[in-house]
Structure formats: structure tokens, C-alpha cells
Design a protein around this motif. Structure first.
Motif, PDB file in Angstrom:
ATOM      1  N   UNK A   1      44.121  30.767  39.165  1.00 16.05           N
ATOM      2  CA  UNK A   1      44.718  31.194  38.100  1.00 16.05           C
ATOM      3  C   UNK A   1      44.011  32.576  37.526  1.00 16.05           C
ATOM      4  N   UNK A   2      42.921  32.863  38.018  1.00 17.55           N
ATOM      5  CA  UNK A   2      42.259  34.231  37.828  1.00 17.55           C
ATOM      6  C   UNK A   2      42.931  35.360  38.685  1.00 17.55           C
ATOM      7  N   UNK A   3      43.222  34.871  40.068  1.00 19.43           N
ATOM      8  CA  UNK A   3      43.916  35.729  40.864  1.00 19.43           C
ATOM      9  C   UNK A   3      45.573  36.022  40.465  1.00 19.43           C
ATOM     10  N   UNK A   4      45.911  34.797  39.992  1.00 26.46           N
ATOM     11  CA  UNK A   4      47.471  34.954  39.487  1.00 26.46           C
ATOM     12  C   UNK A   4      47.681  35.965  38.242  1.00 26.46           C
ATOM     13  N   UNK A   5      46.770  35.890  37.294  1.00 32.49           N
ATOM     14  CA  UNK A   5      46.713  36.599  36.257  1.00 32.49           C
ATOM     15  C   UNK A   5      46.638  38.012  36.670  1.00 32.49           C
ATOM     16  N   UNK A   6      45.537  38.348  37.584  1.00 33.64           N
ATOM     17  CA  UNK A   6      45.515  39.725  37.998  1.00 33.64           C
ATOM     18  C   UNK A   6      46.670  40.337  38.784  1.00 33.64           C
ATOM     19  N   UNK A   7      47.128  39.485  39.433  1.00 35.79           N
ATOM     20  CA  UNK A   7      48.244  40.033  40.427  1.00 35.79           C
ATOM     21  C   UNK A   7      49.711  40.131  39.551  1.00 35.79           C
TER      22      UNK A   7
ATOM     23  N   UNK B   1      41.006  42.749  44.997  1.00 30.02           N
ATOM     24  CA  UNK B   1      42.451  42.962  45.719  1.00 30.02           C
ATOM     25  C   UNK B   1      42.497  44.215  46.153  1.00 30.02           C
ATOM     26  N   UNK B   2      43.003  44.312  47.609  1.00 33.03           N
ATOM     27  CA  UNK B   2      43.241  45.243  48.526  1.00 33.03           C
ATOM     28  C   UNK B   2      44.687  45.801  48.441  1.00 33.03           C
ATOM     29  N   UNK B   3      45.008  46.997  48.076  1.00 35.57           N
ATOM     30  CA  UNK B   3      46.288  47.543  47.979  1.00 35.57           C
ATOM     31  C   UNK B   3      46.736  47.854  49.475  1.00 35.57           C
TER      32      UNK B   3
ATOM     33  N   UNK C   1      38.382  45.865  42.106  1.00 33.29           N
ATOM     34  CA  UNK C   1      37.460  44.893  42.007  1.00 33.29           C
ATOM     35  C   UNK C   1      37.604  44.080  40.500  1.00 33.29           C
ATOM     36  N   UNK C   2      37.917  42.876  40.607  1.00 30.37           N
ATOM     37  CA  UNK C   2      38.230  42.204  39.417  1.00 30.37           C
ATOM     38  C   UNK C   2      37.202  40.984  39.062  1.00 30.37           C
ATOM     39  N   UNK C   3      37.077  41.118  37.420  1.00 25.48           N
ATOM     40  CA  UNK C   3      36.613  39.875  37.024  1.00 25.48           C
ATOM     41  C   UNK C   3      37.606  39.195  35.941  1.00 25.48           C
ATOM     42  N   UNK C   4      37.880  38.069  35.985  1.00 20.75           N
ATOM     43  CA  UNK C   4      38.987  37.444  35.041  1.00 20.75           C
ATOM     44  C   UNK C   4      38.439  36.228  34.611  1.00 20.75           C
ATOM     45  N   UNK C   5      38.628  35.872  33.456  1.00 17.41           N
ATOM     46  CA  UNK C   5      38.174  34.518  33.047  1.00 17.41           C
ATOM     47  C   UNK C   5      39.443  33.572  33.152  1.00 17.41           C
TER      48      UNK C   5
ATOM     49  N   UNK D   1      40.695  47.557  30.575  1.00 14.42           N
ATOM     50  CA  UNK D   1      39.945  46.649  29.549  1.00 14.42           C
ATOM     51  C   UNK D   1      38.607  46.041  30.139  1.00 14.42           C
ATOM     52  N   UNK D   2      38.265  46.609  31.262  1.00 19.07           N
ATOM     53  CA  UNK D   2      37.133  46.278  31.847  1.00 19.07           C
ATOM     54  C   UNK D   2      37.193  44.808  32.928  1.00 19.07           C
ATOM     55  N   UNK D   3      38.385  44.619  33.132  1.00 18.53           N
ATOM     56  CA  UNK D   3      38.444  43.431  34.205  1.00 18.53           C
ATOM     57  C   UNK D   3      39.000  43.839  35.330  1.00 18.53           C
ATOM     58  N   UNK D   4      39.632  45.004  35.747  1.00 20.31           N
ATOM     59  CA  UNK D   4      39.778  45.654  36.909  1.00 20.31           C
ATOM     60  C   UNK D   4      39.267  46.957  36.999  1.00 20.31           C
ATOM     61  N   UNK D   5      38.550  47.253  38.035  1.00 22.32           N
ATOM     62  CA  UNK D   5      38.077  48.510  38.453  1.00 22.32           C
ATOM     63  C   UNK D   5      38.524  48.980  39.610  1.00 22.32           C
TER      64      UNK D   5
END
Length: 97
Positions: free
Chosen positions: A55-61, A8-10, A45-49, A30-34
Motif C-alpha cells: 500500500x505504501x509503495x502504491x501510494x508513492x507510485x 524508488x529508482x527513476x 527515498x520514501x517514508x509512507x504510512x 511534504x517530507x515523505x519523498x526525498x
């Protein structure tokens, strides 16, 4: 469910206040977003289950609601993410080096 990788780019670098707030939010530690910062840039940099990439992008956003003023301008699936997501194929053109 599987793990999805994306960036994700700010729209701007984080302010000192936003960085301090992010440092104290459990969901950003928690290790999902750096956070990766460069001159004039901020990337997450994202890693989502999730069941799907959408769904992963929506959760991160959704987590950015807790960081006032931080706006995400784009979602990227670069060569690393395509490889990690199992999406790299001969039809995917890699960017010039």
C-alpha cells in the motif's frame, strides 16, 4: 498503520523542467519523498504510512502521475530500509561492501 521505508529508482535523471515541477508540487515536498541525485541517477527515498508495504509503495507510485515523463524502474529495500522496516533478520544476506 505504520511507516514504511523504501527507495524508488527513476529510469533516468530528472530534466530541468521535471525538477522545477517537482519543486512546486506539495506532494513531493511534504517530507515523505526525498530526491537523491547522482551522476546519471535519480532516486527517491520514501517514508509512507500505510497498513502494508504494498500500500505504501502504491501510494508513492501514484504521485508520479503528476510528474510527466518520470518513470520508476525499480523499488529497492536495501539494508537501511530492511532495518527501518523491522525486516532485517539473520536470513537476509547483506550486499558485499
Amino acid at each position: 498503520m505504520r511507516e514504511w521505508h523504501f527507495t524508488l529508482h527513476a529510469d533516468a535523471p530528472l530534466t530541468a523542467g521535471q525538477s522545477d515541477l517537482r519543486d512546486h508540487l506539495e506532494c513531493f515536498n511534504d517530507g515523505r519523498i526525498s530526491l537523491v541525485e547522482g551522476p546519471g541517477t535519480a532516486e527517491f527515498w520514501c517514508t509512507f504510512a500505510a497498513g502494508t508495504l504494498t500500500g505504501a509503495v502504491a501510494e508513492a507510485l501514484s504521485l508520479f502521475d503528476q510528474l510527466p515523463g518520470v518513470l520508476v524502474r525499480s523499488v529497492e529495500l536495501g539494508p537501511r530500509e530492511l532495518e527501518e522496516n523491522g525486516m532485517a533478520t539473520p536470513a537476509v544476506v547483506r550486499p558485499p561492501e
